[in-house]
Enzyme design. Structure first.
Site, PDB file in Angstrom:
ATOM      1  N   ASP A 188      -5.347  -9.901  -8.040  1.00  0.00           N
ATOM      2  CA  ASP A 188      -5.680  -9.008  -9.160  1.00  0.00           C
ATOM      3  C   ASP A 188      -4.487  -8.334  -9.847  1.00  0.00           C
ATOM      4  O   ASP A 188      -4.210  -8.538 -11.025  1.00  0.00           O
ATOM      5  CB  ASP A 188      -6.706  -7.944  -8.717  1.00  0.00           C
ATOM      6  CG  ASP A 188      -6.352  -7.247  -7.393  1.00  0.00           C
ATOM      7  OD1 ASP A 188      -5.293  -7.557  -6.804  1.00  0.00           O
ATOM      8  OD2 ASP A 188      -7.138  -6.385  -6.952  1.00  0.00           O
ATOM      9  N   GLU A 227       0.827  -1.213   0.000  1.00  0.00           N
ATOM     10  CA  GLU A 227       0.000   0.000   0.000  1.00  0.00           C
ATOM     11  C   GLU A 227       0.856   1.256   0.000  1.00  0.00           C
ATOM     12  O   GLU A 227       0.533   2.243  -0.661  1.00  0.00           O
ATOM     13  CB  GLU A 227      -0.944   0.018   1.216  1.00  0.00           C
ATOM     14  CG  GLU A 227      -1.950  -1.128   1.259  1.00  0.00           C
ATOM     15  CD  GLU A 227      -3.040  -1.043   0.203  1.00  0.00           C
ATOM     16  OE1 GLU A 227      -3.061  -0.064  -0.564  1.00  0.00           O
ATOM     17  OE2 GLU A 227      -3.879  -1.973   0.135  1.00  0.00           O
ATOM     18  N   ARG A 238       0.800   3.808  -3.259  1.00  0.00           N
ATOM     19  CA  ARG A 238       0.188   5.121  -3.008  1.00  0.00           C
ATOM     20  C   ARG A 238       1.251   6.199  -2.784  1.00  0.00           C
ATOM     21  O   ARG A 238       1.181   7.285  -3.366  1.00  0.00           O
ATOM     22  CB  ARG A 238      -0.744   5.055  -1.793  1.00  0.00           C
ATOM     23  CG  ARG A 238      -1.859   4.046  -1.971  1.00  0.00           C
ATOM     24  CD  ARG A 238      -2.868   4.078  -0.840  1.00  0.00           C
ATOM     25  NE  ARG A 238      -3.634   2.826  -0.804  1.00  0.00           N
ATOM     26  CZ  ARG A 238      -4.884   2.720  -0.416  1.00  0.00           C
ATOM     27  NH1 ARG A 238      -5.555   3.776  -0.015  1.00  0.00           N
ATOM     28  NH2 ARG A 238      -5.505   1.549  -0.398  1.00  0.00           N
ATOM     29  N   GLU A 257     -12.086   0.872 -10.174  1.00  0.00           N
ATOM     30  CA  GLU A 257     -11.761  -0.059 -11.267  1.00  0.00           C
ATOM     31  C   GLU A 257     -12.647   0.110 -12.509  1.00  0.00           C
ATOM     32  O   GLU A 257     -12.151   0.034 -13.641  1.00  0.00           O
ATOM     33  CB  GLU A 257     -11.802  -1.510 -10.779  1.00  0.00           C
ATOM     34  CG  GLU A 257     -10.669  -1.882  -9.832  1.00  0.00           C
ATOM     35  CD  GLU A 257     -10.849  -1.349  -8.417  1.00  0.00           C
ATOM     36  OE1 GLU A 257     -11.991  -0.963  -8.058  1.00  0.00           O
ATOM     37  OE2 GLU A 257      -9.857  -1.300  -7.659  1.00  0.00           O
TER      38      GLU A 257
END
Ligand code: DMJ
Length: 628
Positions: free
Chosen positions: A392, A259, A263, A527
């Site tokens: 994913d 993360e 980010r 998404e």
């Protein structure tokens, strides 16, 4: 305007009219007496009703426990629930500390509607939208603050309402007005963050406060390049000053490697590229080097967590596994850091992960399991395959690393192409009655028609691959899946997608999409609009813009908080009762609004897809020049 009071629960009153001054004992006796007085038929009916309630809630609750998703790493992190099938999901996430000054909100899980609707106020039962304590009222799901100037609020509501009711699309509007609508949304979100959460990780717009995850100004950093792209100079300058003067990574704090890479490192690198301002590069180097201890593991597969102040790293408390998507979706950023610093250590560390994952046993036609062990470097919890949470972005980064490196690294391309064939062979199905193409999941050979909203990155990635020379049928599949992802929005009563859907496959179904009670939330995820952006860029088919426009209108209608910010909601199926969650995720500014803006722009050179590749948090990084 307040919603009409609603009775959304069944009340069975067994107590009499007497007072309750004799305590529990009295209540027990009274209930028992009343029960004995009921006829056999009445008792049987009550028992049957309770039994049916138990049956009805069981699948939703078990599914909910099993299906902790990527976003819930961040959004449900206070939960201490353990998954029902520990062999699938070892444990939920590390608790995120709340600032002590904040009032604790309930972090109970379970069917959100029941949980929130039955909050007591005085003697009555009120919906959460009617709660005055935090100054919130709800009007047809549109969230407004009670302390807002009434005229102003009404005007805004009716504007949103009008727009949402005219979902004919964007075609009759100028490009400038579409772009302005996204800027308006951004400014509104930013205002909330500025007023109530400045320098903190996430805005809690209803309680007008904030939440901390890493304590590093996550929303501000995630939003930097969005402000630059939207041309919001004033806002950008203020944020830049904060980064330059306030942001420090010399903090005794545990951060999640993935993360914080996508980010923070990704956000700083892309802002450096867009602005040329070396302050952002210096900050990127600082955080990048502080994340490196994560790779000090027996297998060189990184741990999930790093203490950036102490320089120590560790796996989650309950396991020595890392998530496959997490260890394979930090490559774009670390590779770019090496290129910029001419220091190979970053690239070497992430390339080693890709090398190992490439050769591992346990894949199915290029599809990977969800967990990998940091001691022995092997996949764990094998036999489960999904394009959703925990796997994913593995697929996304195979393609994007290949593009970033100038399409030379054949192994990445082969792994990607094989995985897409694996998806087609094992996970692709059609729903009934309307034949929507969807990507389900496989568990030990058993197909489940479950699809996370997270999977909606796939149409965009497939389209990007086709643009860069992969087979044309990737584009055909992208278009079919795009339609499905949009249906996940438009078939809901609010026009917003839930977190997870289940498709019907049996003949004679009356609808294609089912949503379990526990999956009805919307976290303002990007998404679908991300994929709409790619599809529109490559096809110029205006329907994709119309769809994005409708989604934006529904975000405005159901998630906008008038005192500033947008909020995730618990229930996309009830426009009158969306049950706001009081949280604006950083990716709403970092990704969702950025992709909407790029979708509405007709300028293909605005972040050209031949020059940039977006990381999985929508931060554009340059495609390396061929000499690199
Ligand atoms: C983001 O942090 C990234 O897009 C990630 O890859 C998936 N989850 C969120 C957005 O939904």
């Amino acid at each position: 305007m307040h919603p009409p009071s609603r009775q959304d629960y069944i009340s069975i009153s067994l107590a009499g009219q007497g007072t309750y001054n004799n305590g529990k004992q009295w209540r027990r006796q009274s209930c028992w007496r009343k029960w004995k007085r009921l006829s056999r038929l009445q008792r049987s009916l009550i028992l049957l009703f309770l039994f049916m309630c138990g049956i009805a809630s069981y699948p939703a609750v078990t599914e909910h426990l099993r299906g902790l998703t990527d976003g819930e790493r961040s959004t449900e992190s206070n939960s201490v629930l353990r998954p029902v099938f520990p062999q699938v999901l070892p444990e939920p996430v590390t608790p995120r500390p709340e600032p002590s000054s904040q009032k604790k909100l309930s972090n109970k899980r379970g069917p959100p509607i029941l949980q929130n609707r039955l909050q007591k106020k005085g003697n009555g039962t009120v919906a959460v939208g009617e709660q005055k304590e935090e100054g919130v009222v709800s009007w047809r799901g549109a969230v407004v603050d009670a302390d807002r100037d009434t005229e102003e609020a009404k005007e805004e509501e009716s504007k949103d309402h009008l727009l949402a009711n005219h979902q004919s699309g964007s075609s009759n509007q100028s490009e400038a007005s579409l772009l302005e609508a996204v800027k308006d949304a951004f400014r509104h979100a930013w205002q909330g963050y500025k007023d109530f959460a400045w320098g903190h990780d996430e805005l809690r717009p209803l309680s007008k406060s904030y939440s901390e995850w890493f304590g590093l100004g996550l929303t501000l950093i995630d939003a930097l390049d969005t402000m630059w792209i939207l041309g919001l100079k004033e806002e950008f300058e203020e944020a830049r000053t904060w980064v330059a003067t306030e942001l420090t990574f010399n903090k005794n704090v545990d951060v999640n490697l993935f993360e914080s890479t996508i980010r923070i490192l990704g956000g700083l690198l892309s802002t450096y590229h867009l602005t040329g301002d070396t302050m952002f590069l210096d900050k990127a180097k600082d955080i990048g080097s502080r994340l490196m201890p994560a790779f000090n593991t027996p297998s060189k597969i990184p741990y999930s967590d790093v203490n950036i102040g102490k320089g120590t790293a560790h796996p989650p408390r309950w396991t020595s596994d890392s998530t496959v998507a997490e260890v394979t979706s930090i490559q774009l950023e670390f590779r770019e850091l090496s290129r910029l610093t001419q220091d190979p250590q970053y690239q070497d560390a992430v390339a080693e992960v890709m090398k190992q994952v490439h050769t591992l046993d346990g894949k199915l036609d290029g599809l990977v399991p969800m967990f990998i062990n940091t001691n022995n470097g092997q996949f764990t919890h094998q036999g489960i395959f999904t394009l959703g949470a925990r796997a994913d972005s593995y697929y996304e980064y195979l393609l994007k690393q290949w593009i970033q490196g100038g399409k030379k690294e054949d192994q990445l391309l082969q792994d990607y192409a094989q995985a897409i064939e694996g998806v087609k062979k094992n996970l692709l199905q059609k729903s009934s009655p309307n034949g929507l193409t969807f990507v389900g999941e496989l568990s030990h050979g058993q197909f489940s028609p479950k699809m996370d909203h997270l999977v909606c990155f796939l149409p965009g990635t497939l389209a990007l691959g086709a643009h860069h020379g992969l087979p044309a049928d990737h584009m055909d599949l992208a278009k079919q899946l795009m339609e499905t992802c949009y249906q996940m929005y438009t078939q809901m009563e609010t026009g917003l997608s839930p977190e997870i859907v289940h498709f019907n496959m049996h003949e004679g179904s009356i609808r294609d999409i089912d949503v379990k009670l526990a999956d009805r939330h919307n976290l303002l995820r990007p998404e679908t609009v991300e994929s709409l952006f790619y599809l529109y860029r490559f096809t110029k088919d205006h329907k994709y813009r119309d769809w994005g426009w409708n989604i934006l209108q529904n975000f405005n209608k159901y998630t906008k908080v008038s005192s500033g910010g947008y909020t995730s909601i618990n229930n996309v199926r009830d426009p009158d009762y969306t049950s706001p969650r009081d949280k604006m995720e950083s990716f709403f500014l970092g990704e969702t609004l950025k992709y909407l803006y790029l979708l509405f722009s007709d300028d293909p050179s605005l972040i050209s897809l031949d020059e940039y590749v977006f990381n999985t948090e929508a931060h554009p990084l340059p495609i390396w020049p061929s000499t690199a």
